[in-house]
Structure formats: structure tokens, C-alpha cells
Write an enzyme that holds these catalytic residues in place. Structure first.
Site, PDB file in Angstrom:
ATOM      1  CG  HIS A   1      -3.722  -7.926   3.226  1.00  0.00           C
ATOM      2  ND1 HIS A   1      -3.090  -9.366   4.279  1.00  0.00           N
ATOM      3  CD2 HIS A   1      -4.829  -8.922   3.395  1.00  0.00           C
ATOM      4  CE1 HIS A   1      -2.917  -9.679   3.737  1.00  0.00           C
ATOM      5  NE2 HIS A   1      -4.933 -10.355   3.487  1.00  0.00           N
TER       6      HIS A   1
ATOM      7  CG  HIS B   1       2.934  -9.771  11.305  1.00  0.00           C
ATOM      8  ND1 HIS B   1       2.189 -10.293  11.819  1.00  0.00           N
ATOM      9  CD2 HIS B   1       2.753  -9.710   9.742  1.00  0.00           C
ATOM     10  CE1 HIS B   1       1.585 -11.175  10.627  1.00  0.00           C
ATOM     11  NE2 HIS B   1       1.911 -11.335   9.527  1.00  0.00           N
TER      12      HIS B   1
ATOM     13  CG  ASP C   1       4.377  -7.795   2.039  1.00  0.00           C
ATOM     14  OD1 ASP C   1       3.598  -8.860   1.920  1.00  0.00           O
ATOM     15  OD2 ASP C   1       3.824  -7.998   3.104  1.00  0.00           O
TER      16      ASP C   1
END
Length: 373
Positions: free
Chosen positions: A221, A259, A310
């Protein structure tokens, strides 16, 4: 016969929300109906937090009042302030934040209430204090000092000032502020779900946020951005393509790609890629941006995976002078606005979140006395 359970709760609707929405096929993200492409670079983080927590983009007067509330709520309570040094000595960043946020509940004047007005006040204080906690933790572990916050500066500007020790340039502030906007909320992700499950028991906001921080800590995460930077630092600048192919051939995961929700490019990555390129040019060192671009091309060509939020966040934070192991704590600074908004929403129309499970263990077991086993 009951339906088979969905692994990882994929596509299971766990709650109704008016806070954010995703169109995974089109690669779009919305905060309360506003497209992230319209908000990024236009709305400030304070405006975005107001939108999420209080239901609307603020007027100038409302933004000024909210800014004053944030500034007043920035000061840490005595219990949490007294324990930062010892916690910094013994705990890593996300562990420390989990502890510090929990301690801060004891100092909060609204700690015993989940009433709507109390929740709004706590949401503002938690949003204001999170960047201070990260900066104070970093100073404590490095033996440095934290410059006093400037009440005239935004959350983004004050954080860069306090964590780097230098007054940031205007464009650095704009870029970091946009990063905070991009990370503010993201529907029913793992940490938000954890917060809402906790809140649904009618537990308090601080407890729900501690649950969220513990969930964000995981490398699958929030921890992914830190792992992206470590990967970039471990690869020779001229050997990106080969290194990526070698990792993929070994079955290793390349963090920052793919994702659960988006079937195309994560819309947040679009903005972060642009900001990484701009900062690379501004600093005169395009190494990590260039490496990131090459890695992106190889992964897309080899695995068909697009970068997620990210991936380029890693090089952006690096160029802004943020230490690598603070990348996930920075995520929490932004996401605090969304987490607290979800707790407010959960408490406003609550129902205990209690999913079912499928039992797969032994059946018809017969008890035997201990000497007969």
C-alpha cells in the site's frame, strides 16, 4: 449454494460514499464530483481538505477561517511532544507515527466525542498536526531542530521548511502542494477501509486513523513509493533496461506499476511524471527521472503495466529533498484529509461493517482428553 467469495474483496461494494470515485477503464479520479485533472495544480491542499471534510470548495472567507483553524491546531499536545524523542530512538517512521497519533488522542479536547462538530475539529487538528509529527520525528532521530512554523505559509510550505531546514522556493511549494492534492483520497483503498471498519464500531476518530496508518505502513500500500526509490538507487543509471528484465525474469515484482482499479494509466501518475521532469531540469540532475522513464517503457513493453501514483512520486519527493524513508509518512500527511473525511461520513450514517467469511477448515472433529491425543 452461496457464491464463492471474491479474493481480496475485489469489486465488492463495502460502503456508499460521496467523497471520491474512480472510473478505472477511463483512468479518471474524482473528489466530490471534481475531476482530479481540474483540481491538480489549481486547488490548494487546504481547499481540497476543506472539500473532502466539509463538503464543498471553500469561499475565500471560508478558506481563511479554515486556515486559521489549521494553524491553531498545529501545536502538539504535551504528552505527544514529550515522547517524540524516545519514540524516534526506538521506532521506524510509520511505527512512530502510529504511536504518536495514538498518543495525540490523549491531548485532544474532543477525544471523548464522535459528534459531528467534534469530528470536524478533530479532522482539522489531525490534518494540521501530521506534517509536524513527521518533521519533529525526523529532527529527533537526526539530532536536528525544527524551524518554527510560519503562520503565513501553507501546510506544504511549512512541511518542506521544517523537514529540510530551508525555506522552499515558490515552485517547490506548488509542486509539493499538488502532490498532497493528488494523494488526498482514493475511494475504498486498504487504509481507508481499515479506518471505516474501525469507525463503524463507533470508535473514535484517532483510533480509526491509527488503524489506517498501520494499514498504510504495508509495502503493498503506502510503502510502495519508498521501495520505488530503493529500486532506482540499486540500479546502475546505464543498466536500467537489463536490470528490470532480470528482475522480471526472476519473478520479482517491480514496485510502482499496475493497480487493482485502473486499467490504463493512473491519472495521478500523469501529473507526477510532469513534476518529476520539471524538478529534474530545475536541479540539473535528471538521473532518476531518466531512469524512471526508461523503467516505465521497459515494464510497459514487457508486462503491459502502467505506472501508478507511487512510481513518479518517488523521484519527485527525492528532488524536493525529502528523505526516502519519509515517503510513506508524507503519503499519510496528504491522506489524513481523506481518512478523516471518511470517518466523518461513516459516523454520520453508520452501520457496523461485518462481512461474512467462507470456512475452509476441518469439520466434525471429535474432542479427546489430552492424554489420548
Amino acid at each position: 449454494m452461496a457464491d464463492k467469495p471474491t479474493k481480496g474483496l475485489a469489486d465488492v461494494v463495502a460502503a456508499s460514499t460521496a467523497l471520491s470515485d474512480i472510473d478505472g477503464k477511463a483512468g479518471r479520479l474524482f473528489y466530490r464530483g471534481y475531476d482530479i485533472h481540474d483540481l491538480a495544480g489549481r486547488a490548494t491542499f487546504e481547499e481540497t481538505a476543506h472539500l473532502l471534510q466539509r463538503g464543498k470548495l471553500p469561499t475565500r472567507a471560508e478558506l481563511a477561517a479554515y486556515g486559521e483553524e489549521l494553524a491553531a491546531g498545529r501545536e502538539l499536545g504535551p504528552l505527544v511532544a514529550a515522547n517524540i524523542a524516545e519514540i524516534a530512538e526506538k521506532q521506524k517512521p510509520m511505527e512512530a507515527l502510529r504511536s504518536l497519533v495514538s498518543l495525540s488522542a490523549a491531548d485532544d479536547p474532543d477525544k471523548d466525542s464522535i459528534a459531528p462538530d467534534a469530528n470536524l475539529r478533530k479532522a482539522a487538528r489531525l490534518t494540521a498536526q501530521q506534517p509536524v509529527l513527521v518533521a519533529r520525528y525526523h529532527a529527533a532521530r537526526t539530532g536536528g531542530s525544527v524551524p518554527d512554523a510560519d503562520p503565513e505559509l501553507s501546510i506544504a510550505a511549512n512541511f518542506l521548511l521544517q523537514v529540510t531546514g530551508r525555506r522552499p522556493g515558490p515552485r517547490e511549494v506548488e509542486i509539493f502542494d499538488e502532490c498532497l492534492v493528488l494523494h488526498a483520497d482514493h475511494t475504498m483503498n486498504a487504509s481507508t477501509f481499515a479506518a471505516r471498519v474501525c469507525a463503524a464500531t463507533l470508535s473514535d476518530m484517532h483510533s480509526a486513523i491509527v488503524a489506517a496508518i498501520g494499514t498504510l505502513k504495508g509495502p503493498l500500500h503506502g510503502g510502495a513509493n519508498e521501495q520505488v526509490m530503493k529500486t532506482l538507487e540499486s540500479i546502475p543509471p546505464d543498466g536500467v533496461a537489463q536490470a528490470v528484465r532480470d528482475k522480471l525474469a526472476k519473478g520479482e515484482k517491480i514496485m510502482g506499476f499496475g493497480h487493482r482499479v485502473y486499467k490504463t494509466e493512473d491519472p495521478r501518475a500523469t501529473h507526477l511524471r510532469r513534476m518529476s521532469a520539471e524538478l529534474a531540469e530545475a536541479t540539473g540532475d535528471d538521473t532518476y527521472y531518466r531512469m524512471s522513464k526508461e523503467m516505465e517503457e521497459v515494464v510497459l513493453d514487457t508486462k503491459g503495466l502502467y505506472p501508478n501514483v507511487d512510481f513518479y512520486a518517488a523521484s519527485v519527493y527525492h528532488y524536493l529533498g525529502i528523505p526516502t524513508d519519509l515517503f510513506t509518512p508524507v503519503f499519510s500527511i496528504s491522506r489524513m484529509s481523506g481518512w478523516t473525511a471518511h470517518v466523518i461520513e461513516q459516523h454520520a450514517d453508520n452501520r457496523l461493517i461485518r462481512p461474512d467469511s467462507e470456512y475452509i477448515g476441518e469439520t466434525d472433529q471429535k474432542w479427546k482428553p489430552i492424554d489420548e491425543r
